[in-house]
Design a protein around this motif. Structure first.
Motif, mmCIF file in Angstrom:
data_model
loop_
_atom_site.group_PDB
_atom_site.id
_atom_site.type_symbol
_atom_site.label_atom_id
_atom_site.label_comp_id
_atom_site.label_asym_id
_atom_site.label_seq_id
_atom_site.Cartn_x
_atom_site.Cartn_y
_atom_site.Cartn_z
ATOM 1 N N GLU A 45 0.824 -1.206 0.000
ATOM 2 C CA GLU A 45 0.000 0.000 0.000
ATOM 3 C C GLU A 45 0.859 1.258 0.000
ATOM 4 O OE1 GLU A 45 -2.608 -0.651 3.304
ATOM 5 O OE2 GLU A 45 -3.969 -1.888 2.098
ATOM 6 N N LEU A 46 1.928 1.210 0.764
ATOM 7 C CA LEU A 46 2.819 2.372 0.802
ATOM 8 C C LEU A 46 3.496 2.575 -0.558
ATOM 9 C CD1 LEU A 46 4.263 4.655 2.246
ATOM 10 C CD2 LEU A 46 5.949 3.020 3.091
ATOM 11 N N ALA A 47 3.945 1.489 -1.154
ATOM 12 C CA ALA A 47 4.616 1.593 -2.452
ATOM 13 C C ALA A 47 3.667 2.180 -3.498
ATOM 14 C CB ALA A 47 5.113 0.212 -2.891
ATOM 15 N N ALA A 48 2.414 1.730 -3.481
ATOM 16 C CA ALA A 48 1.427 2.228 -4.445
ATOM 17 C C ALA A 48 1.187 3.721 -4.234
ATOM 18 C CB ALA A 48 0.127 1.442 -4.295
ATOM 19 N N ALA A 49 1.051 4.123 -2.965
ATOM 20 C CA ALA A 49 0.820 5.544 -2.663
ATOM 21 C C ALA A 49 1.998 6.387 -3.125
ATOM 22 C CB ALA A 49 0.588 5.714 -1.157
ATOM 23 N N LYS A 50 3.201 5.863 -2.895
ATOM 24 C CA LYS A 50 4.400 6.617 -3.298
ATOM 25 C C LYS A 50 4.490 6.757 -4.808
ATOM 26 C CE LYS A 50 7.702 6.248 0.454
ATOM 27 N NZ LYS A 50 8.746 5.425 1.072
ATOM 28 N N THR A 51 4.153 5.682 -5.523
ATOM 29 C CA THR A 51 4.206 5.721 -6.984
ATOM 30 C C THR A 51 3.256 6.788 -7.517
ATOM 31 O OG1 THR A 51 4.703 3.368 -7.032
ATOM 32 C CG2 THR A 51 3.896 4.339 -9.079
ATOM 33 N N THR A 52 2.010 6.787 -7.016
ATOM 34 C CA THR A 52 1.040 7.777 -7.472
ATOM 35 C C THR A 52 1.515 9.186 -7.147
ATOM 36 O OG1 THR A 52 -0.543 6.125 -6.682
ATOM 37 C CG2 THR A 52 -1.438 8.161 -7.570
ATOM 38 N N HIS A 53 2.094 9.320 -5.975
ATOM 39 C CA HIS A 53 2.593 10.630 -5.560
ATOM 40 C C HIS A 53 3.727 11.093 -6.483
ATOM 41 C CE1 HIS A 53 4.971 13.392 -2.922
ATOM 42 N NE2 HIS A 53 3.761 13.892 -2.775
ATOM 43 N N THR A 54 4.619 10.190 -6.815
ATOM 44 C CA THR A 54 5.738 10.514 -7.706
ATOM 45 C C THR A 54 5.237 10.898 -9.095
ATOM 46 O OG1 THR A 54 7.040 8.888 -6.525
ATOM 47 C CG2 THR A 54 7.933 9.639 -8.624
#
Ligand SMILES: [Zn+2]
Length: 258
Positions: A45-54
């Motif tokens: 979940e954190l990785a997905a959130a970070k990707t979208t944020h990036t």
């Protein structure tokens, strides 16, 4: 009853304990894996959130660049417009300037949207980071408990394995083999009590004369149930070997027959 029977009864008791402990121990790795799976979910979940944020940040950069480019272009046209000779060229330049300014406005609108969405994405990342941290703490605590329990079980297993050594010591080799063979075939159980005229292994009737033999202390034969094949014993009226231990050599039945 054969003099080794009391030892075999004890052996059966301890082997059942060993089987339970082994099964418990085998369950531990899966418990650790289940705990770790919670971390995998939180990490995902954190990785997905970070990707979208990036991705949002990248789009913002690109929009900044676009705005600047269209602004530069509009300025360039405006600079040129003072030097044009014909009305037609002037009109054409005015048109280009209007187009560039429209593009600037469009990019700036989009920039605003992306910026607002970016705040949301940032919150999502923070939230996911918090959740991962919580999960890490919970899983670390869980692992600690699981490892402590596993260590305790291992200790118990070592103790009963040592006790087994002590119990099996006075059992003759051929009976050990017979016991092992039957236990292997019957899911760890080799012994069946004959009680109330029945084999407790399978429920079949035990013939009276066999019951009589089982209860005769001087008898040295090993009887097996004709139906299930387990080694039979009767607890009445012959006493069992002292279960609390002591040296196996002190077992009264074994000593009496040796
Ligand atoms: Zn039986």
């Amino acid at each position: 009853m054969h003099p080794a029977i009391p030892h075999l009864i004890e052996l059966q008791r301890i082997d059942h304990q060993i089987a339970v402990l082994r099964a418990d121990l085998e369950a531990f790795p899966k418990r650790v894996m289940d705990a770790d799976a919670k971390l995998t979910v939180a990490r995902g979940e954190l990785a997905a959130a970070k990707t979208t944020h990036t991705e949002g940040a990248a789009e913002r950069k690109k929009l900044e660049f676009d705005v600047q480019q269209w602004k530069d272009r509009a300025r360039k046209y405006r600079d040129q417009s003072g030097a044009v000779k014909t009305n037609e060229s002037f009109k054409a330049l005015q048109h280009e300037i209007a187009t560039a300014e429209a593009e600037v406005a469009k990019a700036e609108d989009r920039q605003l949207e992306v910026m607002m969405a970016g705040e949301d994405l940032e919150r999502r990342v923070k939230l996911a980071e918090g959740r991962l941290k919580e999960a890490e703490q919970a899983v670390a605590a869980e692992r600690k408990v699981i490892h402590a329990q596993a260590a305790e079980k291992k200790k118990q297993l070592e103790t009963v394995l040592a006790e087994r050594e002590r119990i099996i010591a006075p059992v003759p080799e051929d009976l050990r083999e017979l016991y092992a063979r039957i236990a292997k075939r019957h899911n760890g159980t080799a012994m069946a009590e004959a009680r109330d005229g029945q084999c407790r292994g399978c429920g079949m009737r035990v013939l009276p004369h066999i019951l009589q033999e089982l209860r005769t202390e001087t008898n040295e034969e090993v009887f097996r149930c004709e139906s299930c094949g387990l080694i039979q014993y009767s607890l009445e009226p012959i006493p069992v070997a002292n279960p609390a231990g002591g040296s196996p050599n002190t077992s009264s039945t074994a000593a009496a027959n040796s």
